[in-house]
Design a protein around this motif. Sequence first.
Motif, PDB file in Angstrom:
ATOM      1  N   LEU A  57      -7.832 -18.279   3.880  1.00 16.68           N
ATOM      2  CA  LEU A  57      -6.403 -17.766   3.297  1.00 16.68           C
ATOM      3  C   LEU A  57      -6.936 -16.728   2.369  1.00 16.68           C
ATOM      4  CD1 LEU A  57      -4.478 -21.001   2.722  1.00 16.68           C
ATOM      5  CD2 LEU A  57      -3.972 -19.168   4.396  1.00 16.68           C
ATOM      6  N   THR A  58      -8.007 -16.849   1.446  1.00 18.08           N
ATOM      7  CA  THR A  58      -8.443 -15.851   0.651  1.00 18.08           C
ATOM      8  C   THR A  58      -8.650 -14.767   1.351  1.00 18.08           C
ATOM      9  OG1 THR A  58      -9.039 -17.693  -0.830  1.00 18.08           O
ATOM     10  CG2 THR A  58     -10.090 -15.803  -1.377  1.00 18.08           C
ATOM     11  N   ASN A  59      -9.394 -14.702   2.287  1.00 20.04           N
ATOM     12  CA  ASN A  59      -9.771 -13.535   3.142  1.00 20.04           C
ATOM     13  C   ASN A  59      -8.788 -12.615   3.614  1.00 20.04           C
ATOM     14  OD1 ASN A  59     -12.143 -12.053   4.226  1.00 20.04           O
ATOM     15  ND2 ASN A  59     -11.510 -12.927   6.221  1.00 20.04           N
ATOM     16  N   GLU A  60      -7.463 -13.567   3.749  1.00 22.46           N
ATOM     17  CA  GLU A  60      -6.372 -12.736   4.268  1.00 22.46           C
ATOM     18  C   GLU A  60      -5.374 -12.215   3.088  1.00 22.46           C
ATOM     19  OE1 GLU A  60      -5.751 -11.791   7.483  1.00 22.46           O
ATOM     20  OE2 GLU A  60      -7.643 -12.721   7.818  1.00 22.46           O
ATOM     21  N   PHE A  61      -5.678 -12.826   1.816  1.00 21.64           N
ATOM     22  CA  PHE A  61      -5.104 -12.275   0.817  1.00 21.64           C
ATOM     23  C   PHE A  61      -4.939 -10.927   0.478  1.00 21.64           C
ATOM     24  CE2 PHE A  61      -4.303 -12.296  -3.846  1.00 21.64           C
ATOM     25  CZ  PHE A  61      -2.973 -12.941  -3.861  1.00 21.64           C
ATOM     26  N   LEU A  62      -3.870 -10.615   0.079  1.00 23.95           N
ATOM     27  CA  LEU A  62      -3.881  -9.149  -0.387  1.00 23.95           C
ATOM     28  C   LEU A  62      -3.434  -9.294  -1.924  1.00 23.95           C
ATOM     29  CD1 LEU A  62      -3.632  -5.871  -0.075  1.00 23.95           C
ATOM     30  CD2 LEU A  62      -1.304  -6.192   0.566  1.00 23.95           C
ATOM     31  N   TRP A  63      -4.134  -8.574  -2.874  1.00 22.15           N
ATOM     32  CA  TRP A  63      -4.004  -8.528  -4.183  1.00 22.15           C
ATOM     33  C   TRP A  63      -3.227  -7.231  -4.552  1.00 22.15           C
ATOM     34  CZ3 TRP A  63      -6.167  -5.995  -8.302  1.00 22.15           C
ATOM     35  CH2 TRP A  63      -5.702  -6.213  -9.625  1.00 22.15           C
ATOM     36  N   ILE A  64      -2.049  -7.155  -5.157  1.00 23.82           N
ATOM     37  CA  ILE A  64      -1.482  -5.990  -5.546  1.00 23.82           C
ATOM     38  C   ILE A  64      -1.173  -5.739  -6.992  1.00 23.82           C
ATOM     39  CG2 ILE A  64       0.502  -4.553  -5.388  1.00 23.82           C
ATOM     40  CD1 ILE A  64       1.263  -5.997  -2.571  1.00 23.82           C
ATOM     41  N   PRO A  65      -1.779  -4.956  -7.623  1.00 22.87           N
ATOM     42  CA  PRO A  65      -1.664  -4.802  -9.095  1.00 22.87           C
ATOM     43  C   PRO A  65      -0.132  -4.680  -9.515  1.00 22.87           C
ATOM     44  CG  PRO A  65      -3.586  -3.362  -8.099  1.00 22.87           C
ATOM     45  CD  PRO A  65      -2.664  -3.791  -7.119  1.00 22.87           C
ATOM     46  N   ALA A  66       0.216  -5.307 -10.474  1.00 22.80           N
ATOM     47  CA  ALA A  66       1.613  -5.253 -11.076  1.00 22.80           C
ATOM     48  C   ALA A  66       2.151  -3.766 -10.893  1.00 22.80           C
ATOM     49  CB  ALA A  66       1.711  -5.742 -12.318  1.00 22.80           C
ATOM     50  N   GLY A  67       1.268  -2.670 -11.426  1.00 19.37           N
ATOM     51  CA  GLY A  67       2.153  -1.402 -11.492  1.00 19.37           C
ATOM     52  C   GLY A  67       2.207  -0.880  -9.932  1.00 19.37           C
ATOM     53  N   MET A  68       1.735  -1.493  -8.724  1.00 20.85           N
ATOM     54  CA  MET A  68       1.868  -0.908  -7.331  1.00 20.85           C
ATOM     55  C   MET A  68       3.078  -1.677  -6.722  1.00 20.85           C
ATOM     56  SD  MET A  68      -1.879   0.323  -6.409  1.00 20.85           S
ATOM     57  CE  MET A  68      -1.062   1.193  -5.115  1.00 20.85           C
ATOM     58  N   TYR A  69       3.948  -2.667  -7.271  1.00 24.56           N
ATOM     59  CA  TYR A  69       4.594  -3.484  -6.459  1.00 24.56           C
ATOM     60  C   TYR A  69       5.906  -2.551  -5.870  1.00 24.56           C
ATOM     61  CZ  TYR A  69       2.997  -8.164  -7.542  1.00 24.56           C
ATOM     62  OH  TYR A  69       2.468  -9.349  -7.436  1.00 24.56           O
ATOM     63  N   GLU A  70       6.247  -1.594  -6.712  1.00 22.69           N
ATOM     64  CA  GLU A  70       7.220  -0.680  -6.279  1.00 22.69           C
ATOM     65  C   GLU A  70       6.969   0.157  -5.448  1.00 22.69           C
ATOM     66  OE1 GLU A  70      10.237   2.828  -8.255  1.00 22.69           O
ATOM     67  OE2 GLU A  70       9.226   1.361  -9.638  1.00 22.69           O
ATOM     68  N   GLU A  71       5.978   0.660  -5.369  1.00 29.66           N
ATOM     69  CA  GLU A  71       5.308   1.586  -4.288  1.00 29.66           C
ATOM     70  C   GLU A  71       5.149   0.655  -3.077  1.00 29.66           C
ATOM     71  OE1 GLU A  71       1.031   3.640  -2.909  1.00 29.66           O
ATOM     72  OE2 GLU A  71       1.518   3.536  -5.233  1.00 29.66           O
ATOM     73  N   TYR A  72       4.571  -0.572  -2.812  1.00 27.06           N
ATOM     74  CA  TYR A  72       4.674  -1.437  -1.818  1.00 27.06           C
ATOM     75  C   TYR A  72       6.054  -1.749  -1.120  1.00 27.06           C
ATOM     76  CZ  TYR A  72      -0.476  -1.927  -1.390  1.00 27.06           C
ATOM     77  OH  TYR A  72      -1.871  -1.686  -1.208  1.00 27.06           O
ATOM     78  N   LEU A  73       7.041  -2.018  -2.194  1.00 32.62           N
ATOM     79  CA  LEU A  73       8.368  -2.357  -1.592  1.00 32.62           C
ATOM     80  C   LEU A  73       9.017  -0.997  -0.981  1.00 32.62           C
ATOM     81  CD1 LEU A  73       9.419  -4.568  -4.649  1.00 32.62           C
ATOM     82  CD2 LEU A  73       9.147  -5.254  -2.575  1.00 32.62           C
ATOM     83  N   LEU A  74       8.742  -0.031  -1.585  1.00 30.79           N
ATOM     84  CA  LEU A  74       9.494   1.274  -1.106  1.00 30.79           C
ATOM     85  C   LEU A  74       8.623   1.477   0.530  1.00 30.79           C
ATOM     86  CD1 LEU A  74       9.671   3.449  -4.298  1.00 30.79           C
ATOM     87  CD2 LEU A  74      11.319   2.156  -3.011  1.00 30.79           C
ATOM     88  N   LYS A  75       7.443   0.939   0.808  1.00 29.68           N
ATOM     89  CA  LYS A  75       7.029   1.482   1.961  1.00 29.68           C
ATOM     90  C   LYS A  75       7.580   0.360   3.158  1.00 29.68           C
ATOM     91  CE  LYS A  75       2.545   2.973   0.441  1.00 29.68           C
ATOM     92  NZ  LYS A  75       1.038   2.484   0.664  1.00 29.68           N
ATOM     93  N   CYS A  76       8.169  -0.708   2.620  1.00 28.09           N
ATOM     94  CA  CYS A  76       8.742  -1.653   3.505  1.00 28.09           C
ATOM     95  C   CYS A  76      10.183  -1.301   3.898  1.00 28.09           C
ATOM     96  CB  CYS A  76       8.661  -3.061   2.905  1.00 28.09           C
ATOM     97  SG  CYS A  76       7.166  -3.906   2.492  1.00 28.09           S
ATOM     98  N   GLU A  77      10.220  -1.204   5.113  1.00 27.80           N
ATOM     99  CA  GLU A  77      11.660  -0.817   5.856  1.00 27.80           C
ATOM    100  C   GLU A  77      12.416  -2.136   6.133  1.00 27.80           C
ATOM    101  OE1 GLU A  77      11.979   2.175   8.382  1.00 27.80           O
ATOM    102  OE2 GLU A  77      10.189   3.545   7.663  1.00 27.80           O
ATOM    103  N   LEU A  78      13.196  -2.522   5.425  1.00 26.79           N
ATOM    104  CA  LEU A  78      14.148  -3.717   5.623  1.00 26.79           C
ATOM    105  C   LEU A  78      15.186  -3.546   6.623  1.00 26.79           C
ATOM    106  CD1 LEU A  78      14.081  -5.378   2.121  1.00 26.79           C
ATOM    107  CD2 LEU A  78      12.491  -5.786   3.896  1.00 26.79           C
ATOM    108  N   PRO A  79      15.494  -4.359   7.565  1.00 26.00           N
ATOM    109  CA  PRO A  79      16.528  -4.066   8.326  1.00 26.00           C
ATOM    110  C   PRO A  79      17.996  -4.312   7.536  1.00 26.00           C
ATOM    111  CG  PRO A  79      15.623  -6.457   8.768  1.00 26.00           C
ATOM    112  CD  PRO A  79      14.734  -5.517   7.795  1.00 26.00           C
ATOM    113  N   VAL A  80      18.935  -3.241   7.826  1.00 29.94           N
ATOM    114  CA  VAL A  80      20.302  -3.425   7.176  1.00 29.94           C
ATOM    115  C   VAL A  80      21.164  -4.541   8.087  1.00 29.94           C
ATOM    116  CG1 VAL A  80      22.244  -2.001   6.688  1.00 29.94           C
ATOM    117  CG2 VAL A  80      19.953  -0.979   6.696  1.00 29.94           C
ATOM    118  N   MET A  81      21.854  -5.117   7.245  1.00 26.54           N
ATOM    119  CA  MET A  81      22.681  -6.202   7.956  1.00 26.54           C
ATOM    120  C   MET A  81      24.211  -5.882   7.668  1.00 26.54           C
ATOM    121  SD  MET A  81      20.918  -9.912   6.880  1.00 26.54           S
ATOM    122  CE  MET A  81      19.385 -10.447   7.734  1.00 26.54           C
TER     123      MET A  81
END
Length: 81
Positions: A57-81
């Motif tokens: 699990l640790t090998n698969e873990f992705l650590w994202i610094p607090a200042g980069m959450y927004e950048e990662y969230l903006l990269k995700c395209e969530l389906p519109v319902m």
Amino acid sequence: MLERKVLSDKYVAKLYTIFEHKKWKIQEDGEYSVFDRFCSRLAELENDEERDLIIELTNEFLWIPAGMYEEYLLKCELPVM
């Protein structure tokens, strides 16, 4: 008297490899490093099966610094319902 458990060399080596690969700090200023605390927690587990799971699990873990959450969230395209 408290008995201190010792982590086998194979798990220390596996964890060291993961920390190096992910560029996580192994030595830190202060009394205990994250690496040392992680090794202590692994040693406290009941058996090697549990240790292997945590290592996997640790090998698969992705650590994202607090200042980069927004950048990662903006990269995700969530389906519109």
